[in-house]
Write an enzyme that holds these catalytic residues in place. Structure first.
Site, PDB file in Angstrom:
ATOM      1  N   ASP A 212       0.739  -1.370  -0.288  1.00 32.40           N
ATOM      2  CA  ASP A 212       0.327  -0.029   0.083  1.00 32.40           C
ATOM      3  C   ASP A 212       0.689   1.186  -0.253  1.00 32.40           C
ATOM      4  OD1 ASP A 212      -2.265   1.498   0.094  1.00 32.40           O
ATOM      5  OD2 ASP A 212      -2.777   0.620   1.841  1.00 32.40           O
TER       6      ASP A 212
ATOM      7  N   ASP B  85     -10.459   1.954  -3.204  1.00 32.71           N
ATOM      8  CA  ASP B  85     -11.000   1.157  -2.581  1.00 32.71           C
ATOM      9  C   ASP B  85     -13.213   1.016  -1.848  1.00 32.71           C
ATOM     10  OD1 ASP B  85      -8.636   1.150  -0.676  1.00 32.71           O
ATOM     11  OD2 ASP B  85      -8.918   3.094   0.513  1.00 32.71           O
TER      12      ASP B  85
HETATM   13  C1  DGJ Z   1      -6.053   1.434   1.753  1.00 32.53           C
HETATM   14  C2  DGJ Z   1      -5.612   0.240   0.880  1.00 32.53           C
HETATM   15  O1  DGJ Z   1      -6.686   1.259  -0.281  1.00 32.53           O
HETATM   16  C3  DGJ Z   1      -7.617  -0.780   1.358  1.00 32.53           C
HETATM   17  O2  DGJ Z   1      -7.917  -1.135   0.507  1.00 32.53           O
HETATM   18  C4  DGJ Z   1      -6.303  -0.984   3.232  1.00 32.53           C
HETATM   19  O3  DGJ Z   1      -5.852  -1.884   3.082  1.00 32.53           O
HETATM   20  C5  DGJ Z   1      -6.475   0.536   4.005  1.00 32.53           C
HETATM   21  N1  DGJ Z   1      -5.405   1.223   2.935  1.00 32.53           N
HETATM   22  C6  DGJ Z   1      -5.343   0.396   4.910  1.00 32.53           C
HETATM   23  O4  DGJ Z   1      -5.359   0.996   5.918  1.00 32.53           O
END
Ligand code: DGJ
Length: 740
Positions: A475, A541
């Site tokens: 991430d 997300d």
């Molecule tokens: C952002 C990601 O896109 C989410 O899916 C998740 O992993 C969160 N970060 C975790 O902090």
């Protein structure tokens, strides 16, 4: 004047330098004709100046030397009255010294001088295999050398890049190095993408008049608003119609993409890295190499997407094993990690057919919320005491699933042991006495600091090996701003991006078989350079199926479905509050690398049973979806959209028809099924658990719906099939399978 070296002839049909017997004439003609997958590129390397693309578009067929010479004459523009006495030359790295009055390809200076190069060819080589060219050029006066490369790669995609080397005393302060391709005057419309967190790849379309459509990304990552693909095309181009020319800058740091039309008639599209002041300063013998610019020509956006997909699929590292159905626990538990709950989640996931289980954020020291812990990549004994995390991984493995783990290696919370010990590792403006503005309560580790890079490398590899991790969700949740190197004081995004690539490459080399997902607060790092070393992208997300329909539809303009993560979320979407049926959520996630992100402990038995059915549908069709040709159609008169995958041999296809903008369930009319072999006969039928038909019973399914029917592909494409009335925000899946 330096003439190019004589290119070698090759048996590769992609290179057409005239007839074989005349191949020796090529250097005299100075024209190279690359052909592949319906595309021709004719490049003028006569020299002495920069290579010039004479034609990039439809396949011109085999051309003898005379034809190539005539093509050059036919396409050479005369001088424009009122402009210069000679016609401007639109080279791949445009130069003012050749009459180009738009953005220069190379910009920079050496102490205020050496700012207007005019490169001449030193050497021209055909690339190995004969499907590309490498040209070295020099300007002795400004003391610079330029290396330009162009390749025709799988799928009929072109890629092009340039590198500059300083060959004189002093420092050459490089401000930009872009490469471009010419497009014809018929391309008068532009399409590219914008977006934001949770709404990535939002299309924007406009007429292309004189001027520059310039997109600069200064986020230090690809960005949720990245251009992704910048398309110029004939007016009204669509998924299946109109000539289009598209480019993609393959870079995960700051970058620039642009379409520039001059009043004198020339049009180019291109881009490169966006360099900050002082970021690249070349001493004698030092080289800067820009990113690849990928470029595709096609008739229609689907054919353009197919070029990107075919290229990616032809790479040796492209994932070839069935893409495992994934359970990600982020939206199920967020930071609330409880070993027993998460083991139970693994059981439930296994029960519905999941093959990969991913433990997201929250497993490492101090990470009880997003305010602390980033950087301290050690298992948190408070929530995962003893070897409980290893035990969870072992439990997951014992169920026959892979185990995945979340990292955000480039980030650090000020509230972390890492930050307290090594604030000098953090990207920051020099001597300002302040930190860059925080984003999600975090700062950015400078990967160009060798000790920082080593620390992260060691922590990731040790964790992967120690716990038995098969997959990393990698991430990157914030933009880089004022991202300076504390030691040198210089801007650090370029070095950061290169160090990131080295880090991922090293982790992969040290952990054979490990797969990595590129996530960046959702779909903020989706580009072809990160995809050279990762195995899928997290698309967004937002897993609200309605939003996802748009986000995924346009992500596939670049990324094939098998590299694009899509999850079935809870019935009420966490990011929007919208509620959707399981059918709509599952059909929406179908044309991708399918997964689940939902607290299955809250699902009813009926929901679990239906989910298991959808997982089985995906497994049945995934090889078709993950190797097939993507087809997309707008069905505006129905308030619906069609999305499909057609097998490469056209023996089968799977389509979804999704009601995205409907307000009632009245019949939607006949829908044409594109991409099939006109001459073959197909059995057409509905797929999956009971579809979301009109819940109030106002619409009766058409006669064929229950038992299916058989029709030739030309009829399915020309007349189509009636569908049942679809409720707003619902979808059906239809299969077409050849019966002859
Ligand atoms: C952002 C990601 O896109 C989410 O899916 C998740 O992993 C969160 N970060 C975790 O902090």
């Amino acid at each position: 004047m330096t003439r190019p070296d004589e290119p070698r002839t090759t048996e590769d049909s992609k290179v057409d330098s005239g007839t074989d017997s005349q191949s020796a004439a090529l250097p005299v003609q100075g024209l190279v004709h690359l052909r592949g997958t319906g595309v021709s590129v004719v490049i003028d390397v006569t020299g002495p100046t920069l290579p010039r693309i004479v034609h990039w578009g439809a396949d011109l067929g085999e051309l003898a030397d005379d034809d190539l010479a005539a093509l050059l004459a036919a396409t050479a523009a005369p001088p424009q009255p009122g402009f210069l006495d000679v016609a401007a030359q639109v080279s791949s790295v445009p130069e003012a010294s050749l009459g180009w009055q738009g953005r220069p390809g190379l910009s920079g200076h050496r102490d205020g001088r050496a700012w207007s190069p005019r490169f001449t060819v030193v050497e021209t080589r055909l690339a190995t295999g004969g499907d590309g060219l490498a040209v070295r050029l020099r300007d002795e006066v400004v003391g610079l050398e330029l290396d330009w490369e162009l390749e025709l790669v799988a799928g009929g995609l072109l890629r092009q890049r340039a590198a500059v080397t300083s060959r004189a005393p002093g420092v050459f302060d490089l401000q930009g190095l872009a490469v471009v391709l010419p497009v014809p005057p018929a391309a008068t419309e532009l399409l590219d993408f914008a977006g934001r967190w949770s709404k990535e790849r939002t299309p924007q379309r406009r007429p292309w008049g004189v001027g520059t459509h310039l997109r600069e990304s200064r986020r230090g990552r690809t960005g949720p608003d990245a251009v992704t693909v910048l398309v110029a095309g004939e007016p009204g181009f669509d998924f299946d119609a109109g000539e289009v020319w598209g480019v993609h800058v393959a870079w995960s740091g700051n970058h620039v993409s642009y379409a520039e039309a001059l009043a004198s008639g020339e049009r180019v599209i291109g881009g490169g890295e966006l360099l900050q002041p002082g970021e690249v300063r070349l001493g004698p013998g030092e080289t800067y190499r820009g990113p690849w610019l990928y470029a595709g020509w096609a008739r229609g956006l689907d054919a353009l997407a197919a070029r990107f997909h075919d290229y990616l699929r032809a790479r040796p590292q492209h994932p070839r094993s069935p893409r495992p159905v994934t359970m990600n626990v982020w939206e199920a538990v967020y930071f609330d990690h409880d070993p027993a709950t998460l083991a139970r989640m693994a059981d439930l996931a296994h029960g519905v057919g999941v093959e990969r289980y991913v433990l997201d954020d929250g497993w490492f020291r101090g990470r009880r919320s997003d305010r602390a812990g980033l950087g301290d990549w050690f298992v948190d004994d408070d929530v995962w005491p003893g070897d409980t995390l290893s035990s969870l991984a072992a439990h997951v493995h014992s169920l026959g699933m892979q185990f995945g783990l979340w990292f955000e290696p480039e980030m650090v919370n000020p509230d972390s042991d890492l930050f307290r010990a090594h604030a000098e590792w953090v990207l920051q403006p020099e001597g300002a006495g302040r930190w860059p503005l925080p984003g999600r309560h975090q700062q950015v580790v400078n990967l160009a600091v060798p000790a920082a890079w080593d620390y992260l490398h060691e922590r990731i590899v040790a964790t992967v090996r120690g716990i038995g991790v098969d997959y990393i969700k990698w991430d990157h949740n914030r933009d880089l701003i004022e991202a300076g190197d504390a030691m040198t004081g210089r801007p650090g995004v370029h070095a950061q991006t290169e160090a990131l690539y080295r880090l991922i490459d090293a982790v992969k080399a040290d952990c054979p078989g490990l797969e990595i997902e590129s996530c960046s607060g959702g779909g903020g790092r989706v580009d072809l350079e990160i995809l050279q070393r990762t195995d899928r992208v997290w698309t967004s997300d937002c897993i609200d199926a309605l939003e996802r329909q748009q986000i995924q539809r346009w992500t596939t303009q670049l990324v094939p479905p098998e590299l694009m993560g899509a999850h079935v979320g809870a019935d009420r979407a966490h990011t929007t509050g919208r509620q959707h049926t399981l059918g709509f959520r599952a059909v929406t996630a179908m044309f991708a690398h399918f997964g689940i992100e939902w607290d299955l402990a809250e699902a009813t038995d009926a929901e679990l049973a239906e989910l298991a059915e959808w997982v089985a549908v995906h497994k049945r069709f995934r090889s078709l979806i993950h190797t097939g040709t993507t087809v997309r159609r707008d069905l505006p008169w129905l308030g619906a959209a069609l999305h499909g995958a057609v097998a490469p041999d056209r023996s089968a296809a799977l389509y979804s028809i999704s009601a995205l903008e409907r307000t009632s369930a009245s019949p939607v009319g006949a829908v044409r099924l594109p991409g099939l072999d006109p001459a073959r006969r197909y059995r057409v039928g509905q797929v999956g658990p009971a579809p979301d038909l009109d819940v109030v019973g106002a619409a009766v399914p058409p006669a064929w719906w229950r038992d299916g029917l058989v029709l030739p592909g030309r009829v399915l494409a020309g007349a189509g099939v009636q569908l049942p009335g679809l409720d707003p925000e619902s979808a059906v899946l239809i299969e077409a399978r050849a019966v002859d």
